[in-house]
Design a protein around this motif. Sequence first.
Motif: not given
Length: 367
Positions: A198, A200, A203-204, A221, A226-227, A229-230
Motif C-alpha cells: 500500500w 500510506a 493504508a490509512m 508500506c 511510511e509504515s 506514519s500509518v
Amino acid sequence: MRITGIRVWQIDLPLAEGSYQWAGGKSVQVFDTTLVALDTDAGLTGWGEVCPLGPVYLPAYAEGVRGGIRELGPHLLGLDPCEHGRLWQAMDGQLKGHPFVKSGLDMAAWDLLGKAADLPVATLLGGIVTPEIPLYRAISQRPAKEMAANLRSHRDAGYRRFQLKVGGDADEDIARIRACRAILEPSDRLVADANTGWLAADAMRVVNAVRDLDLFIEQPCLTYEESLSVRERTTLPFVLDENIDGLEPLLRASRDRAMDMVNIKLSKLGGLTQARLIRELCARLGLLMIVEDSWGGDVTTAAIAHAAASTPSRNLFAATDFNGYVTRSFADGAPRRDGGIMRLPPGPGLGVTPRLAELGEPVFTID
C-alpha cells in the motif's frame, strides 16, 4: 570436529493450492529450495535449507543462495562448525551481507552442534519452553469470497491464527478483511499483511475502514517511515516484517514504538544464530513474535519448530509449517501439523534426515 565438505541440492516444491499470491500481483507456483549438507571429520552431517519467496519479495533469490555457497564454501573447510562465532566471522569476512546465503550454512552448523551434544537444537537455543507451537495459516490473495472460503477450510483443519495477503486495491482489501473476520470466532486471531503493497494513503483508508475489527496490520508500506506514519494514526496492533532485517532496525523501531509484533524470518536474518539474538531482544522488549522463514520444506520447518519451541509462550504469536503448504516431502522426521499445533521432531540436532536416494546427486560439492 572440522568441516570436510559441503554438498548442495536443488529441490522443487510445488504448492498444494496451485499458486501463492500476494501484493503487487506477485505469485509463485513452484518453490526453488536449496538443501545444504555440512560433512565433518567426526562422521556427522548437519543439514540446512534456504528457500526465498521468489526473487521479488526480499533481496534474495534461489540461484543466489547456491552461488553464494560456492563463494563461501571453500573458506569454511577446516573450521569447527560448533564454534558459531568463528564461523560467522569467516562468513562475514568473505561475503559482505547476503544473509540468505549464510542461513542454510548456519542452520546446518546448529544441527551439527545438537548432534555432537546429543541435544535438540531448541535446548541449545535456550530450552524447550513452548512444546506445543501454535501455527498460523497464510491465505493467498484472491477475491474476498474465495479467501473467506479458503480460510474456513483451514479453520476446519484446526488452524486458529491466520494471515491474509492484502496490499492490493484498498476497497478490495477492505472487503477481504471483513469477509474473513466475519467467519472467525472471537478467540481466533487475524493479521492483514500488505507485504509493503500500500501507499500510506491507501493504508490509512483500509485501517480506518476496519478499525472496529479485531485484527493486526502487518507491514503496510514499502519504507519504514511510511509504515510508521500509518502506525501513528491507528489504534490497531501493528506488525513489522520486511523492514526488520537486523539488530539496528529493530532497535530503531523499538525506540519509535513502531510495532507490537515482529515477524522473524530465519533466512532474512542469516539463520538461527542471528534470529536468536533478535528473538531474545524482542522478548525483553515485550513484543509478540511470528517465527518463520520466507519459505521452505522439511528442514526449514524443523528449524522453525526449534526456534519457536525455545521462544517464551507469552511472546510467541505463531510459527509456520511450510512443509504443510507443498506437495513434496524429502526428509524423515520432519514436524507435521496436528490441528493447529506443531511439535518438535524427536532426536538430537534438528531431528530430520533427508532421503538422499530420492534427491539424487548434489548439484555441486565443495571439498
